[in-house]
Design an enzyme around this catalytic site. Structure first.
Site, mmCIF file in Angstrom:
data_model
loop_
_atom_site.group_PDB
_atom_site.id
_atom_site.type_symbol
_atom_site.label_atom_id
_atom_site.label_comp_id
_atom_site.label_asym_id
_atom_site.label_seq_id
_atom_site.Cartn_x
_atom_site.Cartn_y
_atom_site.Cartn_z
ATOM 1 N N ARG A 1 -13.767 -1.042 -7.417
ATOM 2 C CA ARG A 1 -14.664 -1.684 -7.919
ATOM 3 C C ARG A 1 -15.629 -2.304 -6.905
ATOM 4 O O ARG A 1 -15.332 -2.209 -5.534
ATOM 5 C CB ARG A 1 -14.097 -2.767 -8.765
ATOM 6 N N GLU B 1 -17.009 -9.147 -9.472
ATOM 7 C CA GLU B 1 -16.799 -7.677 -9.360
ATOM 8 C C GLU B 1 -17.624 -7.032 -10.601
ATOM 9 O O GLU B 1 -17.689 -7.465 -11.435
ATOM 10 C CB GLU B 1 -15.501 -7.349 -9.450
ATOM 11 N N ARG C 1 -6.333 -5.875 -22.623
ATOM 12 C CA ARG C 1 -6.098 -4.553 -22.156
ATOM 13 C C ARG C 1 -5.200 -4.737 -20.990
ATOM 14 O O ARG C 1 -4.527 -3.718 -20.760
ATOM 15 C CB ARG C 1 -7.471 -4.165 -21.883
ATOM 16 N N ALA D 1 -2.694 -17.881 -18.190
ATOM 17 C CA ALA D 1 -3.571 -17.383 -19.427
ATOM 18 C C ALA D 1 -3.147 -15.958 -19.719
ATOM 19 O O ALA D 1 -3.407 -15.458 -21.016
ATOM 20 C CB ALA D 1 -5.112 -17.316 -19.140
ATOM 21 N N GLN D 2 -2.567 -15.148 -18.913
ATOM 22 C CA GLN D 2 -2.056 -13.848 -19.324
ATOM 23 C C GLN D 2 -0.554 -13.756 -19.834
ATOM 24 O O GLN D 2 -0.318 -12.837 -20.449
ATOM 25 C CB GLN D 2 -2.126 -13.022 -18.046
ATOM 26 N N ASP E 1 -3.915 -8.727 -6.652
ATOM 27 C CA ASP E 1 -4.719 -7.867 -7.318
ATOM 28 C C ASP E 1 -6.170 -8.046 -6.587
ATOM 29 O O ASP E 1 -7.217 -7.566 -6.851
ATOM 30 C CB ASP E 1 -5.163 -8.021 -8.790
ATOM 31 N N VAL F 1 -3.444 -3.552 -10.520
ATOM 32 C CA VAL F 1 -4.778 -4.349 -10.077
ATOM 33 C C VAL F 1 -5.729 -4.403 -11.192
ATOM 34 O O VAL F 1 -6.695 -5.052 -10.993
ATOM 35 C CB VAL F 1 -5.190 -3.868 -8.605
#
Lengths: 349, 349
Positions: free
Chosen positions: A55, A66, A122, A149-150, A237, A303
């Site tokens: 990225r 990014e 995702r 949050a994840q 990451d 990552v």
């Protein structure tokens, strides 16, 4: 047709945050996570067809912004995404994102969407897609270290895709753990709130780490990792941001998305450039071995890679017609005569 | 506040094609081109403060899709832009674009806008900003070779910024020339339609080339270029796409935006890697010489650079409050508690 009105090609389907939330509820979050995992797996199976590039990152003191582009030769995608660990203290999201799909043959965008929620989905779907292959057989318990949050997305994806039925939560902030426990109540999971990383890992066959500090941290130490465990390391990451003690990396077999990116951003930034890794797509195609035996420690040094966003965007696009959960955005200037951009402008006066 | 309603931070100002056209008419196109030239010049003057990188290109048989990011440390921008010369035959734009500004400190977007029109405007404003320094004193006549979507914008920018009052048009397609002549009627310019490039260049002090074929073309040959002329070469802007015979490059002093990008994409891709060029920002700061004398041939080998888009986005943003010509787009998921993305989703059910 009046040339001051946008033509059909000029209108790009746009999925707002509100419509993304409706889409998740319309499909059902576990079904959506499982379907996303399948879309991602399908694209990993044709890995070699994609344009791949690390990225494009713009680093600042506060965080990173990014761009993550990729293409399979027919469809092009990119995601704009930031990572600002200190945002949380201001009441802002650490990660926000938006994404776009376009036709390679014309360059015209065909989808613009919020991707903060979609990235959370995702990322969880990717973790579960990998754990489905690498976690030890019969895994039922996951430790979830970092309850930001994840966290809930990870727990539900591991349930939907891998059959996890017990989640052991830990965060240095007990309020984060309480939030995750509250959100996961009534979702068909046994939820245990723990007071240390060590306690959270007890009896877990899958250990997920997802903390946000931009620093070289040691969330997991070697003594916490028993034989046979699968580690799903998400929070390490970006450069200077890791979660695992390097002794763990010495014992584990490490699987990655795209090595040139992971060596810069992942847990393995701690190791020598020749530290051996397996590209996970090769496990799917059968070109590389996945889990060998029940005592092996497997590590997914995740990552986040552009192809996962591509898959997620492709998935959302596949749902547009049936659900109608989008608006049309007048974002492409498209005069009747393509050379007459000025005339279009003039006639709009 | 109900957490299923977007917060203020979650709403990003969006400028549609329709609002961009209104903005142009509200300000007046010549005023806007002149103001854009000044914004671009102001950013070229602080060139060293920007993160610079060659654009990230995804090439295909039909064209190219590019991402062009940059940042001055406080504001980040990127543009998505395609270039598909064959689109025109399908009635589509060769170039379409959209752009975004974000705060570096939080990563949150603060502007999303159509950039097809805005790119046409900033490209013309950049050409004029450069010609204001490099064209011979008292230049009044411009040859415009290639009468596609960019032609009228170039003519009006050169009028507004450099005092050009005569434009000599040529295109291999007479219909394109007729379109440009029609659009420029009544705009305060003498417009002459010509039947060859050679004829168009007669008496012109500025020669602008802006053709679209993706090939090594020879739009200008050496014999057409008299002493003292300023060449504004726009169409040679990607690998394998040039417009000038290399003999012209041998006689001209060449000015560029960002050498690492221009050596790949510009006219000078035809020359050795050590072909001498001047970075135009250094002419503005006084670190490099611009036009030396009235017989010198100056060439602006323009490929378009991210800082120009940054300036254009900054300009549009500066006009939002006063004009109200935008919509608010619900594109950033922004729960009250930033760690509670899942809770926001759940409560929206």
């Amino acid at each position: 047709m009046s040339s001051s009105l946008p033509s059909e090609k000029a209108l790009v389907p746009f999925v707002s945050v509100e419509n993304m939330m409706r889409l998740v509820h319309h499909i059902g979050i576990e079904t959506m996570l499982a379907e996303l995992a399948d879309f991602i797996e399908a694209d990993f199976l044709r890995w070699e067809r994609f344009d791949k590039t690390p990225r494009v990152a713009s680093h600042s003191r506060e965080g990173v912004i990014e761009l993550m582009p990729t293409s399979d030769g027919e469809i092009y995608s990119f995601k704009y995404v930031n990572g600002h660990p200190k945002n949380m203290a201001q009441g802002l999201q650490t990660v926000t994102a938006l994404g776009l799909l376009a036709e390679v043959s014309t360059g015209y965008p065909v989808l613009l969407t919020e991707m903060t929620l979609l990235t959370a989905l995702r990322t969880a779907a990717t973790s579960a897609m990998v754990a489905r292959r690498l976690a030890p057989k019969g895994a039922r318990t996951m430790a979830m270290i970092g309850n930001g949050a994840q966290a809930e997305f990870q727990a539900l994806a591991m349930k939907a895709v891998c059959g996890i039925d017990h989640v052991r939560l830990f965060d240095i902030d007990p309020l984060a753990t309480a939030k995750a426990a509250r959100n996961l109540a009534g979702k068909g999971l046994t939820v245990t709130s723990c007071t240390s990383s060590q306690a959270a890992t007890e009896g877990a066959q899958i250990i997920t780490t997802c903390t946000a500090d931009k620093q070289l941290a040691t969330i997991l130490t070697d003594n916490m990792i028993g034989a046979g465990v699968h580690i799903n390391a998400i929070g390490g990451d970006c450069p200077g941001k890791t979660e695992l003690h390097r002794d763990i990396l010495k014992r584990a077999d490490t699987f990655v998305e795209y090595p040139p990116q992971t060596r810069i951003e992942g847990e393995i930034q701690q190791m020598d450039p020749d530290y051996p890794v397996t590209e996970f797509w090769q496990v799917l195609t059968g070109q590389a071995e996945g889990r060998r035996d029940n005592s092996q420690i497997t590590l997914f040094d995740s990552v986040g890679f552009a192809i996962e966003d591509f898959s997620a965007l492709r998935y959302v696009r596949s749902k547009l017609d049936a659900t109608g959960l989008y608006q049309e955005l007048d974002i492409i200037a498209d005069p009747d005569d393509p050379r007459d951009l000025f005339g279009m402008l003039q006639r709009a006066k």
